[in-house]
Design an enzyme around this catalytic site. Sequence first.
Site, mmCIF file in Angstrom:
data_model
loop_
_atom_site.group_PDB
_atom_site.id
_atom_site.type_symbol
_atom_site.label_atom_id
_atom_site.label_comp_id
_atom_site.label_asym_id
_atom_site.label_seq_id
_atom_site.Cartn_x
_atom_site.Cartn_y
_atom_site.Cartn_z
ATOM 1 N N ASP A 42 0.947 -1.155 -0.111
ATOM 2 C CA ASP A 42 -0.083 -0.153 -0.016
ATOM 3 C C ASP A 42 1.010 1.124 0.180
ATOM 4 O O ASP A 42 1.771 1.369 0.897
ATOM 5 C CB ASP A 42 -0.718 -0.077 1.184
ATOM 6 C CG ASP A 42 -2.237 -1.004 1.158
ATOM 7 O OD1 ASP A 42 -2.024 -1.850 0.147
ATOM 8 O OD2 ASP A 42 -2.919 -1.369 2.146
ATOM 9 N N ASP A 84 -15.290 -3.135 -1.495
ATOM 10 C CA ASP A 84 -14.800 -2.665 0.028
ATOM 11 C C ASP A 84 -16.361 -2.245 0.713
ATOM 12 O O ASP A 84 -16.941 -1.736 0.337
ATOM 13 C CB ASP A 84 -13.800 -1.523 -0.110
ATOM 14 C CG ASP A 84 -12.764 -1.786 -1.107
ATOM 15 O OD1 ASP A 84 -12.283 -2.660 -1.241
ATOM 16 O OD2 ASP A 84 -12.391 -0.458 -1.686
#
EC number: 5.3.1.16
Length: 240
Positions: free
Chosen positions: A8, A129
């Site tokens: 990330d 998500d």
Amino acid sequence: MILYPAIDLKDGNCVRLIRGDMEQSTVFSNSPDAQARAFQDAGCEWLHLVDLNGAFAGEPVNGAAVQAILAATDVPAQLGGGIRDMATIEMWLEKGIARVILGTVAVENPDLVRQAAKAFPGKVAVGIDARDGRVATKGWAEETDVMVTDLARSFEDAGVAAIIYTDINRDGAMQGPNVTATAALANAVDIPVIASGGVSSMADLVALRDCGAPLNGAISGRALYDGAIDLDAALALLRD
């Protein structure tokens, strides 16, 4: 089942967030390309990259770091974050990304997902998500009334390569994945599902592998950096 190590990217660094909160980030490396190479050298078959700044900005922000990773590795990488138009999709695929992940636009512009999946077979995934079963967008900052399974089923005929399902409440929290919800989604659609969020131990990997659904893989980040999951042992477990 494939283990996708997560890289990330925030401000050019390799970080992990807690439940998607940009204010709760831990920097694990200031050299994402070196980290990516280490994952490759350990035997990982794929990399999972996320441009965190890009997810909020709506456009690529950590492009230099992504390109450095691509230059340093040979294994395929999937990338999400800030990819919201065809030009950006084409740009990343031309630069060597094996699969783009479309999240926010899957809710706001599903026709783009269909168009891209048709134009680039096998190279477009949908990132779903969710908090409590409802889809969140724009770097998880905005919640919608769209249900996870409904969104996934809407792309059944689109040619989408995979669905990356993340339970936001579990992400980065080292509390284990939402195995029940992930298995339910994988059993509800024919699209391959990749589990994300909370994968923090070997037991979690076993639970996902044996959940009764045909999962394509699992994404893990913090647990690999913290050493809670031994990468060599995890790869061996999932190969077997």
